[in-house]
Design an enzyme around this catalytic site. Sequence first.
Site, short mmCIF file in Angstrom:
data_model
loop_
_atom_site.label_atom_id
_atom_site.label_comp_id
_atom_site.label_asym_id
_atom_site.label_seq_id
_atom_site.Cartn_x
_atom_site.Cartn_y
_atom_site.Cartn_z
N ASN A 1 0.54 -1.26 -0.11
CA ASN A 1 0.16 -0.56 0.06
C ASN A 1 1.05 1.10 -0.06
OD1 ASN A 1 0.29 0.92 2.42
ND2 ASN A 1 -0.14 -1.13 3.24
N ASP B 1 -3.57 -6.42 5.56
CA ASP B 1 -3.93 -7.71 5.88
C ASP B 1 -4.16 -9.22 5.21
OD1 ASP B 1 -5.48 -6.16 8.39
OD2 ASP B 1 -6.78 -5.26 6.63
N LYS C 1 9.97 -16.27 -10.58
CA LYS C 1 9.58 -15.34 -10.92
C LYS C 1 8.40 -16.74 -12.17
CE LYS C 1 9.37 -11.74 -14.08
NZ LYS C 1 9.92 -11.40 -15.40
N PHE D 1 -3.71 3.52 14.55
CA PHE D 1 -4.55 4.20 14.08
C PHE D 1 -5.93 3.87 13.33
CE2 PHE D 1 -1.13 8.43 13.63
CZ PHE D 1 -1.09 7.67 14.59
N LYS E 1 -13.08 -0.48 16.15
CA LYS E 1 -11.98 -0.92 16.86
C LYS E 1 -10.74 -0.19 17.69
CE LYS E 1 -10.65 -0.13 11.81
NZ LYS E 1 -10.01 0.70 10.46
N LYS F 1 -9.82 -4.41 19.73
CA LYS F 1 -8.84 -3.71 19.76
C LYS F 1 -7.89 -3.68 21.57
CE LYS F 1 -7.32 -3.60 15.17
NZ LYS F 1 -6.74 -3.84 13.99
#
Length: 412
Positions: A219, A289, A299, A334, A348, A352
């Site tokens: 990301n 995730d 490859k 975060f 969250k 958590k």
Amino acid sequence: MKKVLPWETFKNILKDKNILIGVTGGIAIYKVLSLVSSLVKEGANLKIIMTPDSQKFVSKMTFTSVGNCEVFTDPFEFEASIPHTTLSSWADVLVIAPATANTIAKIANGFADNLLTMTVLAFQKKKILVPAMNTRMYENPATLENIEKLRKLGWIILEPEEGRLACGDIGKGRYPENEKVLEVIKDCFIEREKVDNLPAIVTAGPTLEWIDTVRYISNPSSGKMGFAIAKELAKRGFEVSLISGPTHLTPYENLKEFVSIETADEMYREVLKRFEKTSLLVMTAAVADFKPAVRQTHKLKKENLEELSIKLVKNPDILKEISKIKKEQIVVGFAAESEDLLKNAKKKLEEKKLDLIVANDISRKDIGFSSDYNEVKFIYSNGKVEEIERSSKEYIAYVIGNKLVDIFNAKL
Ligand code: CTP
């Protein structure tokens, strides 16, 4: 409890501050011109003292023009006020850059043989030294001892960097990046409440989940928020372990350690190794995730393939796993949300078992992920919500640092 500076003040922290620059005769003097130019842009009031040798490198007129300020060279050339005492009372901060071995030796031993050394002797506020010289001169025990002496006398010393020097030698002695010098000057005006060497873990950046030997899923997290928090916590007395996925950033030099990882599994392992002994965990990392069920050892070839499906399996949710073993530690998460920011972030926080969650809207292009800016909401375990307006990630890190120190100090 120290009051948090508002963003407007933090952003303009050098505006109208009186800064005295002492310039000595080293080749790094040309870099100080750019420091002076940055200080002018920051709105500081400058005055400059040049030693006699420094004027053989750059003229007084150049500093006068770049700094748009008075430049002093001679203690005996004055009309109304005595320069060394007037200058030392005027300035909020004194910066000697570049500082040569000779000037360092003189000020470490209380000499007052030119306008700069005279002013130093009469100066009683914050003093910053930026040594820059040939490696052998820097590493000479006499120079190192003089620098150590000045450190003990309360000088803020910026370590020179390693690299190629003007004389062609390679080693320690290079003038540091001006960005760093500027930051140290700014820090003179930002009071930070501190803790006493508490261990802290900060995670940052993206994780890479490998498909084969050359391809991965990831990301666009830049790591900026996590690196800024790690630096801020280190400045506040935490012993910081920064565990980060790949980024283009250089970690702050005063961290306890920098641990470089690639995958979520590796990040989980490194966090777990340290968690029992830590006081604080701040998870800013954008952990993937999911990961490919199989990591190909060669490859993948496109021949004979019209389409390709890759089976993904779940990565460990590091914070969820940590919530099962959490004791006294403070844990901050975060939340990257594109809709229902508050509702999702609160969920969250509860799932958590976090003490604090910092939520931001990732659907906006002007903040978050790769931007230097963010706009966040703090949601605490007691239900309290606070908002920070759009501001730099450094400022958000500064506010988070302040809140965390308050939390630890309240526990004492
Ligand atoms: N996090 C984690 N382990 C993961 C994923 C996320 O520890 N496998 C942490 C992040 O570092 C962050 C918090 O959990 O502090 C929330 O991350 P976020 O990506 O916003 O949410 P997720 O829990 O991954 O849920 P979703 O992606 O479904 O919104």
